[in-house]
Every structure is written in structure tokens, then in C-alpha cells.
Write a protein that holds these residues in place. Sequence first.
Motif, PDB file in Angstrom:
ATOM      1  N   VAL A  59       0.787  -1.350   0.184  1.00 11.87           N
ATOM      2  CA  VAL A  59       0.055  -0.094  -0.218  1.00 11.87           C
ATOM      3  C   VAL A  59       0.828   1.061   0.108  1.00 11.87           C
ATOM      4  N   HIS A  60       0.751   1.986  -0.996  1.00 12.98           N
ATOM      5  CA  HIS A  60       1.618   3.328  -1.201  1.00 12.98           C
ATOM      6  C   HIS A  60       0.831   4.562  -1.229  1.00 12.98           C
ATOM      7  N   SER A  61       0.977   5.407  -0.403  1.00 19.66           N
ATOM      8  CA  SER A  61       0.436   6.629  -0.344  1.00 19.66           C
ATOM      9  C   SER A  61       0.880   8.209  -0.183  1.00 19.66           C
ATOM     10  N   TYR A  62       2.389   7.910   0.036  1.00 22.24           N
ATOM     11  CA  TYR A  62       3.278   9.046   0.116  1.00 22.24           C
ATOM     12  C   TYR A  62       4.641   8.898  -0.277  1.00 22.24           C
ATOM     13  N   ARG A  75      -1.534   3.782  -4.344  1.00 21.47           N
ATOM     14  CA  ARG A  75      -1.478   2.916  -5.064  1.00 21.47           C
ATOM     15  C   ARG A  75      -1.319   1.372  -4.334  1.00 21.47           C
ATOM     16  N   LEU A  76      -2.007   0.552  -5.090  1.00 19.57           N
ATOM     17  CA  LEU A  76      -2.060  -0.699  -4.217  1.00 19.57           C
ATOM     18  C   LEU A  76      -1.595  -1.829  -5.100  1.00 19.57           C
ATOM     19  N   ARG A  77      -0.593  -2.566  -4.660  1.00 18.72           N
ATOM     20  CA  ARG A  77      -0.026  -3.591  -5.414  1.00 18.72           C
ATOM     21  C   ARG A  77      -0.194  -5.027  -4.868  1.00 18.72           C
ATOM     22  N   TYR A  78      -0.598  -5.935  -5.581  1.00 22.12           N
ATOM     23  CA  TYR A  78      -0.557  -7.389  -5.354  1.00 22.12           C
ATOM     24  C   TYR A  78       0.864  -8.167  -5.943  1.00 22.12           C
ATOM     25  N   VAL A  83      -2.826  -2.888  -8.927  1.00 25.58           N
ATOM     26  CA  VAL A  83      -4.291  -3.342  -8.917  1.00 25.58           C
ATOM     27  C   VAL A  83      -4.984  -3.116 -10.042  1.00 25.58           C
ATOM     28  N   ASN A  84      -4.629  -1.827 -10.612  1.00 25.74           N
ATOM     29  CA  ASN A  84      -5.292  -1.019 -11.819  1.00 25.74           C
ATOM     30  C   ASN A  84      -5.069  -2.029 -13.003  1.00 25.74           C
ATOM     31  N   GLY A 332     -11.884   9.306   4.397  1.00 24.61           N
ATOM     32  CA  GLY A 332     -10.602   9.436   5.124  1.00 24.61           C
ATOM     33  C   GLY A 332     -10.184   7.942   5.263  1.00 24.61           C
ATOM     34  N   HIS A 333      -9.030   7.728   5.558  1.00 24.16           N
ATOM     35  CA  HIS A 333      -8.310   6.417   5.550  1.00 24.16           C
ATOM     36  C   HIS A 333      -6.833   6.359   6.360  1.00 24.16           C
ATOM     37  N   ALA A 334      -6.615   5.346   6.943  1.00 21.62           N
ATOM     38  CA  ALA A 334      -5.409   5.291   7.694  1.00 21.62           C
ATOM     39  C   ALA A 334      -4.343   5.661   6.983  1.00 21.62           C
ATOM     40  N   ILE A 335      -4.262   5.158   5.801  1.00 22.71           N
ATOM     41  CA  ILE A 335      -3.174   5.062   5.041  1.00 22.71           C
ATOM     42  C   ILE A 335      -3.329   6.030   3.693  1.00 22.71           C
ATOM     43  N   TYR A 336      -4.364   6.084   2.932  1.00 20.33           N
ATOM     44  CA  TYR A 336      -4.361   6.925   1.973  1.00 20.33           C
ATOM     45  C   TYR A 336      -4.912   8.276   2.178  1.00 20.33           C
ATOM     46  N   SER A 337      -4.395   9.011   1.466  1.00 18.39           N
ATOM     47  CA  SER A 337      -4.936  10.570   1.489  1.00 18.39           C
ATOM     48  C   SER A 337      -5.669  11.020   0.113  1.00 18.39           C
ATOM     49  N   ILE A 338      -4.661  11.309  -0.670  1.00 18.72           N
ATOM     50  CA  ILE A 338      -5.321  11.955  -2.146  1.00 18.72           C
ATOM     51  C   ILE A 338      -6.119  10.792  -2.815  1.00 18.72           C
ATOM     52  N   SER A 339      -6.088   9.593  -2.651  1.00 19.30           N
ATOM     53  CA  SER A 339      -7.071   8.810  -3.246  1.00 19.30           C
ATOM     54  C   SER A 339      -6.812   7.271  -2.765  1.00 19.30           C
ATOM     55  N   ASP A 340      -7.945   6.602  -2.833  1.00 22.54           N
ATOM     56  CA  ASP A 340      -7.985   5.212  -2.415  1.00 22.54           C
ATOM     57  C   ASP A 340      -8.111   4.357  -3.999  1.00 22.54           C
ATOM     58  N   PRO A 341      -7.191   3.814  -4.153  1.00 19.46           N
ATOM     59  CA  PRO A 341      -7.390   3.292  -5.786  1.00 19.46           C
ATOM     60  C   PRO A 341      -8.454   2.153  -5.769  1.00 19.46           C
TER      61      PRO A 341
END
Length: 460
Positions: A59-62, A75-78, A83-84, A332-341
Motif C-alpha cells: 500500500v503506497h500513499s506518500y 497505489r495498491l499492488r498485489y 491492482v489497476n 478518510g483512511h489510515a493510509i490513503y490521503s489523495i485517493s484510494d485506488p
Amino acid sequence: MENGKFLKFEEKLLDNLCNIAQKRNYIKQDLYSKYDVKRGLRDQDGRGVLVGLTEIGDVHSYILDENEMVPVPGRLRYRGYDVNDLVRGFMTDKRFGFEEITYLLLFGGLPTKGELEEFVSLLANYQRLPEEFARDMILKAPSKDIMNGLARSVLALYSYDDNPEDTSIRNVLQQCLKLIALFPSIVVYCFQAFSHYHGNKSLYIHSPNPQLSLAENILYMLRPDMQYTPLEADLLDLALVLHAEHGGGNNSSFVTHVVTSTGTDTYSVIASALGSLKGPRHGGANIKVIQMIEDIKANVGNWEDDEELTNYLSKILSKDTFDKSGLIYGVGHAIYSISDPRALILKDYAGKLASEKGLSKEYNLYASIERLAPPLVIAKNNLGSKVVCANVDFYSGFVYKMLNIPVEMFTPIFAIARISGWGAHRIEEIVNSGKIIRPAYKSVAPRQQYIPINQRNCAK
């Protein structure tokens, strides 16, 4: 003691014991700062304390710029794949993705067409519950909460396993695959039992169809007529993909690592993860979003009027209405700020289903709240330059509602998806055979001298 007298005695005693328990368990809040305690295993700036390594999810947000956190689109990567890109791949091919993503999470690479077909066939053969399991373990003791029924069923499956304590990778893998395949049936049957015995509804028990995907089978078994549209199945499959994994630091996946590190069996581990996910701070947030939206629909006359909608959202934040928590759920989210993919992907496809269902007006209400709420949240909480966004829970409940999935199944659907991630994390913990996970807690209790029982004062 007579029953009536006992009930009065019990009530009075429990009230007193509760007061004692609350008083004697309170820890002064300034001590957490004094000893630099990472509450919630998070630093002061919100970053999680690094407690492990994983290759499963990222999980990448900053980014860090001169040691300062700079928000970036989420960004979310598996297993290293965005994931996109994964969603675009199976959606473009017009095929279901959850089984493929499950393979990726468990085995670390994308399957070939032949490997995927073999894997899907294996899962299909694991979908049937043991003989009489549904009757004896689900229908005879219907739970009022589907998550509890699911956890109990998982623990009961221990008794049907010839090698439940075998923690070799081969055996654990087989156990995880069977649980992944069985979760849809268990969840749907638990709901049908709840609906019948606690809701006085007709009881429908449909066996899973091995020719269908896991997402299709959920709709097939849930609905009395077993009918669904291709778009409905596609969107449920997409929701499963987006909830399948979220890094090793989310509460239930961390629980999976913690409990696995003790050397216990798979069924105990997954039941523990289910207990974690059941908590409303983790898996139940989309239910609160649905409840909030219903409240807004009932109290805002013109959903398209930004001023009227903003005024009501402000009242929610000020604890003047809805549940008076001061929260706009799903923002709001504990990790994401600008966007939750995940939210961005789900929003796009939710719009298509809303159009098919004739619910575009309600979908537009969600979009308006997503647009108007973040600046309100920032202003109300004096967050300054911090950025907040809608999270995946904001749209997932709306999707499930459009699919006519009962609200009691919202969190269990999450569990059906996340079991793939939990299985991957359990295997990763075993393969790397780390130490038992045991963080430190500092005792701040004062030293006490023993007092003989006949010299003690009553507790206050």
C-alpha cells in the motif's frame, strides 16, 4: 436463591464490578507520551511501525521529501502488480478475476491459461461442504451474526480434517484452498439460516454450481431463483478482487501473522482473523456508510443542491444529527490521503450498475458527498494541509445494496475476499519461520504489598 432475588443481586453486583473494572484499568493518557508508546503500532505522524516484511501486498500513499511525508495518489499492488493493471487485464478479457488474483496472492506470480484452468477446477472440487455439515453445524444452531456463524463453522471444520495440526506447507496450502472454496457456501447458508429462523423467511439451500465462478456462486446460492445478470456477477467479482489483500499491516492480516507465529492450526488462525475483521473499525465500515446515506436521503430534500447537502454534512460533523459520532463514514483512511485506488475503480463500475438498476440519482448523491465532504472534514478537524479522500467502503456498500445483498452479509463478503490474502500471509509466515510475535507492554502499575484477606478494605 430465588430467581427474582438472584436477578436483582446479579444486576447490582455486575454494576459494582463494572465500576471497579473501569476504574482499576484506566491508564493516565500522558503516560503514553512519556514512554513514547506507539499506540495502534503507529508513529505520531500516522506511519505504521515497521514490524515485518512481506512480498504479498503493498500500500503506497506518500513519498518522503527531506524526511517529510508528501501525499501522492494511492497505489495498491498485489505481488508487485498494480491492482489497476490487474483489473484492466481481466476486465478487458471479459472474464472473472478473483480466482486469478487468489492464485497470484498465494503463489507469487500470474498463472498461465492452463495453470488458471487447473486451479479453478481444483477450487470447484473443494466447494462442497462435508456431508450433513450445513444441517448439523449451521441450520441446527443459526447465529444472529453471520461473521460469528462463519467463525464457528471454520473451527468446526477442524473436526472434519484428518490432519488438522499438520503445519507443513503442503497441508496448510490445501487447508487454505478448501476454506477459500467453502467460504461462499458457509456465508450464504449462515445467512439463509438467520433469515429463516430469526426473520421468519423462507429457507433456501442451493448447492454450489462447479461450473460457476466463486462470485457467481454467491449470487446463485443467495437468490431464491438463482438468477443474476452478467454485470452483477462482474461487479461482485471486482469487489472480491479489491478486498482480497491490503498489505500485512491491516489488522486481520497482522492477526494472521501473529497467531500463525505461535505454531497453531489453520482453523484457529482463520477464526482469529475473522474475529478481527468483524470489528466495525475494520470490516464493518460500509454498513455505517449505508446507514448514513439513508439518513441523508431522508433529511435532504434536494440531493442535487450542493448548499443543502453541505449544510447537512456539516451537521453530521458537528454531532448534531445521524449517529452523533461526528464522522462522515467512508471519507478518510489510515493510509490513503489523495485517493484510494480501490474506491476509484469501484466507483467507475458502480456507476454502470446504477445505470442498469435505475439508481443513477442515488449514485450521483454518493459522488456529490465524495466531492463535498473532504474539505469539510479538513476544516472541522483543523487538519491544515492534510488531504482526505473517499475510501473503498464508501462505494462497496452501495454496490452490495444494488446487488440485493443483505446488509448482514456485507462484512462476510469482505471475509470471502480476504481469506485469499490471509492464506497467503499464513504461508509466508510459516515459510520464513520467524519468532513468535511478542511486542512489549510496559507495566505502569505501582508496587503493592500483600494484604491478608481479613485486613482488606472493600473495593471502591
